[in-house]
Design a protein around this motif. Structure first.
Motif, PDB file in Angstrom:
ATOM      1  N   VAL A   1       7.526   2.107  10.775  1.00  0.00           N
ATOM      2  CA  VAL A   1       6.550   1.602   9.813  1.00  0.00           C
ATOM      3  C   VAL A   1       7.269   1.349   8.493  1.00  0.00           C
ATOM      4  O   VAL A   1       7.972   2.231   7.981  1.00  0.00           O
ATOM      5  CB  VAL A   1       5.403   2.609   9.605  1.00  0.00           C
ATOM      6  N   ARG A   2       7.077   0.144   7.985  1.00  0.00           N
ATOM      7  CA  ARG A   2       7.730  -0.221   6.715  1.00  0.00           C
ATOM      8  C   ARG A   2       6.651  -0.403   5.657  1.00  0.00           C
ATOM      9  O   ARG A   2       6.549  -1.449   5.029  1.00  0.00           O
ATOM     10  CB  ARG A   2       8.532  -1.502   6.918  1.00  0.00           C
ATOM     11  N   SER A   3       5.834   0.610   5.515  1.00  0.00           N
ATOM     12  CA  SER A   3       4.718   0.543   4.572  1.00  0.00           C
ATOM     13  C   SER A   3       4.252   1.962   4.281  1.00  0.00           C
ATOM     14  O   SER A   3       4.365   2.859   5.131  1.00  0.00           O
ATOM     15  CB  SER A   3       3.568  -0.263   5.191  1.00  0.00           C
TER      16      SER A   3
ATOM     17  N   ALA B   1       1.265   2.659   4.079  1.00  0.00           N
ATOM     18  CA  ALA B   1      -0.119   2.727   4.558  1.00  0.00           C
ATOM     19  C   ALA B   1      -0.375   3.971   5.410  1.00  0.00           C
ATOM     20  O   ALA B   1      -1.496   4.492   5.415  1.00  0.00           O
ATOM     21  CB  ALA B   1      -0.446   1.464   5.347  1.00  0.00           C
TER      22      ALA B   1
ATOM     23  N   MET C   1       0.853  -1.200   0.000  1.00  0.00           N
ATOM     24  CA  MET C   1       0.000   0.000   0.000  1.00  0.00           C
ATOM     25  C   MET C   1       0.883   1.243   0.000  1.00  0.00           C
ATOM     26  O   MET C   1       1.893   1.275   0.687  1.00  0.00           O
ATOM     27  CB  MET C   1      -0.910  -0.001   1.234  1.00  0.00           C
TER      28      MET C   1
ATOM     29  N   ASN D   1      -9.734   0.821  10.992  1.00  0.00           N
ATOM     30  CA  ASN D   1      -9.217   0.272   9.737  1.00  0.00           C
ATOM     31  C   ASN D   1      -7.694   0.283   9.855  1.00  0.00           C
ATOM     32  O   ASN D   1      -7.080   1.340   9.937  1.00  0.00           O
ATOM     33  CB  ASN D   1      -9.679   1.146   8.566  1.00  0.00           C
ATOM     34  N   GLU D   2      -7.113  -0.893   9.924  1.00  0.00           N
ATOM     35  CA  GLU D   2      -5.659  -0.971  10.139  1.00  0.00           C
ATOM     36  C   GLU D   2      -4.872  -0.800   8.852  1.00  0.00           C
ATOM     37  O   GLU D   2      -3.637  -0.840   8.867  1.00  0.00           O
ATOM     38  CB  GLU D   2      -5.300  -2.296  10.807  1.00  0.00           C
ATOM     39  N   TYR D   3      -5.541  -0.638   7.751  1.00  0.00           N
ATOM     40  CA  TYR D   3      -4.865  -0.436   6.454  1.00  0.00           C
ATOM     41  C   TYR D   3      -3.865  -1.561   6.169  1.00  0.00           C
ATOM     42  O   TYR D   3      -2.814  -1.346   5.568  1.00  0.00           O
ATOM     43  CB  TYR D   3      -4.179   0.927   6.409  1.00  0.00           C
ATOM     44  N   GLY D   4      -4.173  -2.728   6.638  1.00  0.00           N
ATOM     45  CA  GLY D   4      -3.308  -3.883   6.368  1.00  0.00           C
ATOM     46  C   GLY D   4      -2.055  -3.930   7.205  1.00  0.00           C
ATOM     47  O   GLY D   4      -1.201  -4.806   7.002  1.00  0.00           O
ATOM     48  N   LEU D   5      -1.917  -3.035   8.152  1.00  0.00           N
ATOM     49  CA  LEU D   5      -0.683  -3.001   8.954  1.00  0.00           C
ATOM     50  C   LEU D   5      -0.705  -4.086  10.020  1.00  0.00           C
ATOM     51  O   LEU D   5      -1.713  -4.322  10.677  1.00  0.00           O
ATOM     52  CB  LEU D   5      -0.535  -1.624   9.626  1.00  0.00           C
ATOM     53  N   ARG D   6       0.427  -4.744  10.169  1.00  0.00           N
ATOM     54  CA  ARG D   6       0.566  -5.731  11.245  1.00  0.00           C
ATOM     55  C   ARG D   6       1.958  -5.584  11.842  1.00  0.00           C
ATOM     56  O   ARG D   6       2.921  -5.205  11.152  1.00  0.00           O
ATOM     57  CB  ARG D   6       0.330  -7.134  10.717  1.00  0.00           C
ATOM     58  N   LEU D   7       2.048  -5.892  13.113  1.00  0.00           N
ATOM     59  CA  LEU D   7       3.302  -5.713  13.836  1.00  0.00           C
ATOM     60  C   LEU D   7       4.132  -6.992  13.744  1.00  0.00           C
ATOM     61  O   LEU D   7       3.653  -8.075  14.072  1.00  0.00           O
ATOM     62  CB  LEU D   7       3.016  -5.381  15.304  1.00  0.00           C
TER      63      LEU D   7
END
Lengths: 288, 253
Positions: free
Chosen positions: A117-119, A121, A1, A277-283
């Protein structure tokens, strides 16, 4: 994203460090770097040429420095930022990101922790947030060192100055001006006309403090301290700013309280969705 | 010096024999004739200045028992202010300089103090009055005034959601989750020592309560009950990061 609006890094003399460029590469987010013609070769040696934009000298010649020094002193990042603004408009974009060249990494603040953050998003989420409103003109990420992990703070501050990492609405009738403090000046002009600004604290820009890193404006603009920098802002906005001496150097103090009355207005027909909405983010725990 | 002629108290016929009264009437006539009906003209005052000085000198010679308290300069006729002069008949009817000046100042809409300053040739002093307030009093006044303005703004704008610490929750729906606790200490105080011996003694006694925690003269803060203080760096999670579905890097776990 990734972001839907173009990202511009305004850079000068920092082809070696190029922190923001490296951070966006790490996040796999596309971007442009606006450089001056005489430094193009150095940047082209380390950054893909398709990402480089050479600053049109017209923007430097026509730039309003708000002082009488003319070309005798560096004009700061304003001309390149105006160039980026026009470039994004010529591409049909309605907003654009413009960033300093000393940001790394980008963080997300959640549960009292700043996590890299590596995105892209977070850019996308910030864009979605400002697009909910009809009267947000300038937005951006706060510096990481101003968002204290231990403090209970909101995810976004409204109606204050935004600097260094900005998301700007293209159709507002302003352009960058001033040799110094151009970020604060733009925010104040926007706020005085009743627009809102949104400064995100849940998304942060890891940034070297002003005057701690070589290159950029540091060498040329601040060679004689910060007095002229602060004086210019006080001269442009004497109604809300004053000159103060603290932490061993001159600062400007701006009172933003009067702009609290600028209220956010949802775009017609917009209704906030329920839930997050986490925008596809995961830890995750990564090797790098 | 103008000498006083025979007193003519009791008659309304203007004296032509008393030089002082005669000169007063001449001056008064000259000055009043130069006053426009609606006057605030600096040039009038400038033109009158020599006459005013003579008038002051003249009226200083009026008898002490004179009763000119009813003196008026501009007289009203048929509801209209006119600048005709009512001559005085004798010295007893002469106004005091203050009375006359007050009437004149009112007629040209200047302050008595300003005219008196011009007559005396004194420069205007821009002195700051000592009001007796301390710097602290002034600062408190500024703070009170600022608070009053803020209150007025708040009333004008209506309920300010930005003053509510949770204003953002309604606006943040549909965005990435956000939760932030207040981890700041709820109270702190400084302890001052008059000597290094006192400091060392205090640290020694603290060891009783903070067993196992190293306390040195360089220690700046402590938590009670004992716990390691989380620093901002501690709260920046190292080795972890947020990624999205496009992430192709290597995960360690």
């Amino acid at each position: 994203m990734t972001s839907r609006f173009p990202i511009y890094i305004v850079s000068k003399g920092r082809w070696e460090s190029r922190l923001t460029s490296k951070a966006l590469e790490w996040m796999k987010v596309p971007y442009y770097v606006v450089v001056e013609e005489q430094e193009y070769a150095q940047y082209a040696a380390v950054i893909a040429k398709k990402k480089l934009l050479v600053l049109d000298k017209k923007y430097q010649a026509e730039y309003d420095t708000c002082d009488v020094l003319g070309d005798r002193k560096c004009k700061g990042p304003g001309p390149a930022r105006n160039f980026a603004w026009e470039h994004s408009m010529s591409g049909g974009h309605t907003w654009h990101w413009v960033m300093d060249d000393n940001i790394a990494p980008f963080y997300r603040l959640v549960n009292n922790a700043k996590i890299p953050v590596r995105s892209g998003a977070i850019f996308s989420a910030a864009e979605d947030f400002v697009l909910r409103y009809e009267n947000v003109a300038v937005s951006g990420f706060h510096y990481d060192f101003f968002a204290k992990s231990k403090q209970k703070i909101p995810p976004v501050y409204l109606n204050t100055r935004v600097y260094s990492c900005l998301l700007i609405r293209n159709d507002i009738p302003y352009r960058w001006r001033g040799r110094y403090n151009e970020d604060t000046d733009l925010s104040l002009r926007v706020l005085k006309d009743g627009w809102c600004t949104a400064l995100f604290l849940c998304f942060l820009a890891g940034k070297a403090r002003t005057q701690t890193m070589r290159g950029g404006n540091t060498d040329e603009l601040y060679a004689r301290g910060t007095l002229a920098k602060s004086q210019m802002l006080v001269a442009l906005h004497p109604d809300v700013s004053r000159l103060v001496w603290k932490f061993g150097r001159w600062h400007h103090h701006v009172d933003y309280r009067q702009f609290q009355k600028n209220q956010l207005r949802f775009r017609q027909g917009f209704a906030p969705p329920d839930g997050a909405n986490e925008y596809g983010l995961r830890l995750v725990t990564t090797a790098v | 010096m103008i000498t006083e002629a025979k007193s003519e108290v009791g008659t309304n016929v203007p004296s032509t024999r008393d030089a002082l009264v005669r000169r007063f009437n001449q001056l008064n006539q000259a000055i009043v004739a130069g006053i426009p009906e609606t006057a605030r003209a600096y040039d009038i005052l400038a033109r009158h200045l020599p006459l005013l000085r003579e008038m002051q000198s003249l009226l200083s010679q009026r008898p002490k028992n004179a009763t000119g308290a009813d003196f008026t300069m501009l007289n009203r006729q048929m509801e209209k202010t006119t600048s005709f002069v009512m001559p005085v008949s004798n010295r007893a009817q002469l106004p005091t300089w203050t009375e006359w000046l007050k009437a004149y100042a009112g007629a040209i809409d200047y302050s008595v103090r300003h005219i008196r300053r011009l007559v005396m040739g004194e420069e205007q002093q821009k002195a700051v009055k000592e009001c007796g307030w301390s710097q602290s009093d002034h600062n408190q006044l500024f703070r009170a005034a600022t608070a009053a303005f803020d209150l007025a703004n708040a009333i004008e704008v209506g309920p300010l959601d930005l003053l509510n610490p949770d204003w953002w929750e309604e606006h943040w729906k549909g965005m990435p989750s956000f939760h932030q606790e207040d981890l700041m200490p709820k109270g702190s105080f400084h302890v001052h020592f008059e000597s290094e011996k006192d400091r060392d003694d205090f640290i020694k006694r603290l060891g009783h309560y903070f067993v196992g925690q190293k306390i040195t003269p360089k220690t700046r803060t402590l938590y009670y009950p004992q716990k390691p203080e989380p620093t901002d760096a501690d709260l920046t999670v190292k080795g972890k990061c947020f990624v999205d579905a496009d992430f192709e890097g290597e995960l360690t776990q």
